[in-house]
Design a protein around this motif. Structure first.
Motif, PDB file in Angstrom:
ATOM      1  N   ASN A  49     -18.599   0.300  -2.029  1.00  0.00           N
ATOM      2  CA  ASN A  49     -19.275  -0.675  -2.878  1.00  0.00           C
ATOM      3  C   ASN A  49     -20.093   0.035  -3.942  1.00  0.00           C
ATOM      4  O   ASN A  49     -21.106   0.668  -3.624  1.00  0.00           O
ATOM      5  CB  ASN A  49     -20.185  -1.582  -2.037  1.00  0.00           C
ATOM      6  N   ASP A  86     -19.424  -6.822  -6.608  1.00  0.00           N
ATOM      7  CA  ASP A  86     -20.273  -6.403  -5.496  1.00  0.00           C
ATOM      8  C   ASP A  86     -19.697  -6.940  -4.189  1.00  0.00           C
ATOM      9  O   ASP A  86     -19.425  -8.137  -4.075  1.00  0.00           O
ATOM     10  CB  ASP A  86     -21.689  -6.963  -5.719  1.00  0.00           C
ATOM     11  N   THR A 145     -18.686  -7.936   3.881  1.00  0.00           N
ATOM     12  CA  THR A 145     -18.534  -6.734   4.703  1.00  0.00           C
ATOM     13  C   THR A 145     -18.547  -7.085   6.184  1.00  0.00           C
ATOM     14  O   THR A 145     -17.706  -6.607   6.962  1.00  0.00           O
ATOM     15  CB  THR A 145     -19.675  -5.745   4.390  1.00  0.00           C
ATOM     16  N   ILE A 197     -18.750   1.666   5.531  1.00  0.00           N
ATOM     17  CA  ILE A 197     -18.933   1.391   4.109  1.00  0.00           C
ATOM     18  C   ILE A 197     -19.670   2.554   3.455  1.00  0.00           C
ATOM     19  O   ILE A 197     -20.602   3.118   4.035  1.00  0.00           O
ATOM     20  CB  ILE A 197     -19.698   0.070   3.888  1.00  0.00           C
ATOM     21  N   ASP A 243     -22.006   2.832   0.559  1.00  0.00           N
ATOM     22  CA  ASP A 243     -22.787   1.869  -0.215  1.00  0.00           C
ATOM     23  C   ASP A 243     -23.536   2.581  -1.336  1.00  0.00           C
ATOM     24  O   ASP A 243     -24.436   3.386  -1.083  1.00  0.00           O
ATOM     25  CB  ASP A 243     -23.767   1.133   0.688  1.00  0.00           C
ATOM     26  N   SER A 249     -24.806   0.587  -3.812  1.00  0.00           N
ATOM     27  CA  SER A 249     -25.444  -0.560  -4.473  1.00  0.00           C
ATOM     28  C   SER A 249     -26.914  -0.294  -4.782  1.00  0.00           C
ATOM     29  O   SER A 249     -27.488  -0.923  -5.670  1.00  0.00           O
ATOM     30  CB  SER A 249     -25.333  -1.809  -3.597  1.00  0.00           C
ATOM     31  N   ARG A 281     -29.517  -3.865   2.842  1.00  0.00           N
ATOM     32  CA  ARG A 281     -28.194  -4.112   3.414  1.00  0.00           C
ATOM     33  C   ARG A 281     -27.972  -3.316   4.701  1.00  0.00           C
ATOM     34  O   ARG A 281     -27.202  -3.734   5.564  1.00  0.00           O
ATOM     35  CB  ARG A 281     -27.110  -3.798   2.394  1.00  0.00           C
ATOM     36  N   GLN A 305     -22.378   3.442   8.251  1.00  0.00           N
ATOM     37  CA  GLN A 305     -22.997   3.126   6.968  1.00  0.00           C
ATOM     38  C   GLN A 305     -23.318   4.447   6.272  1.00  0.00           C
ATOM     39  O   GLN A 305     -24.204   5.195   6.701  1.00  0.00           O
ATOM     40  CB  GLN A 305     -24.238   2.282   7.159  1.00  0.00           C
TER      41      GLN A 305
END
Length: 293
Positions: A133, A141, A147, A161, A163, A165, A170, A184
């Motif tokens: 992402n 997004d 997700t 993921i 991430d 962002s 999150r 993550q």
């Protein structure tokens, strides 16, 4: 499933062609220096400007050189679902352990479109996926609820993921819904300390291309809870993290590698160009702060 310092490998070029010797050497050096997995053909690998044939060759080279010592997470994302499927199938056939799957870019799918895109891939290719992402590049997004829904539908396929962002909330949202087994992975080197503290498992890193041992040591300290050492290494690396985005990436990291290593040049493919004089000064200062020059 994936943790620690994971370099998003640059793609070395020489006179317009991929420098396979330098790429193999880079893979070997990264493993020797403690990187825990490798990502060929991500954003830092200039995936938008390499051909599909070159992309698949880089998958092959990375798998061959890694020889099972660390996982290979192949950059397979596309704004076209069928092309993404093709890249994933090739990556699986070549022996990659997972695919890094960026949100489809340019065509701006809805959340329903993202669910359909990633669900189709999960149903049609037997290869674990790490979602990627990065709305600053893709515009689209991948929302937390998307997700979560994907990971619940396909727990053996949607395993984590990356991430980028910048939204730290999150981490907790994902963790509360999916637990600690969903990987993550931070997509921003300069946020990796805070990200791990919030439940992250590592970083897919630009900086690790030139400072793999420092990044690996930082991740090990952070994930082990040795926060004094983690802060020390983070602050040593922080000026470099930021300097590497003072111009269009990966031009600054390639300049840094040319300065430190010598066997990878600055060459990038149009529409990218070598980084500016101001960026070079910032990178030089970051390399000095990190003790690399």
């Amino acid at each position: 499933m994936f943790s620690g310092s994971i370099p998003a490998l640059v793609t070395p070029f020489s006179d317009g062609a991929i420098d396979e010797t330098a790429f193999r050497r880079l893979v070997e050096w990264q493993i020797e220096q403690g990187s825990s997995a490798l990502v060929p053909c991500g954003t830092t690998g200039e995936a938008p400007t390499i051909t599909s044939e070159e992309q698949h060759r880089l998958f092959e080279l990375c798998v061959e050189q890694a020889a099972g010592r660390v996982p290979v997470i192949a950059g397979c994302g596309s704004n076209d679902t069928q092309t993404a499927k093709w890249h994933m199938q090739v990556a699986k056939d070549l022996g990659c352990q997972a695919a890094l799957m960026v949100a489809p870019y340019y065509n701006r799918p809805s959340q329903a479109g993202l669910l359909a895109h990633f669900s189709y891939l999960a149903e049609n290719v037997d290869l674990p996926m790490v979602l990627y992402n990065v709305p600053g590049r893709t515009v689209t997004d991948i929302a937390p609820e998307t997700t979560i829904e994907l990971a619940r539908r396909f727990p053996e396929r949607i395993v984590g993921i990356k991430d980028a962002s910048g939204d730290m909330t999150r981490l907790t949202t994902h963790r509360m819904a999916l637990g600690s087994t969903f990987a993550q992975i931070c997509g921003n080197d300069d946020m990796a300390l805070q990200y791990n503290a919030g439940g992250g498992t590592g970083c897919i890193s630009v900086t690790a291309n030139v400072a793999p041992k420092l990044c690996a040591d930082f991740q090990a300290a952070s994930l082990a809870g040795d926060m004094a050492k983690a802060h020390e290494l983070n602050e040593r690396l922080f000026p470099l993290h930021q300097a590497l985005f003072t111009d269009a990436s990966p031009a600054p990291i390639k300049y840094a590698m040319a300065r430190v290593l010598g066997w990878i040049g600055e060459e990038v493919r149009l529409p990218l160009v070598p980084c500016s004089a101001a960026s070079r000064l910032a990178v030089d200062a970051g390399l000095v702060a990190a003790g690399l020059i």
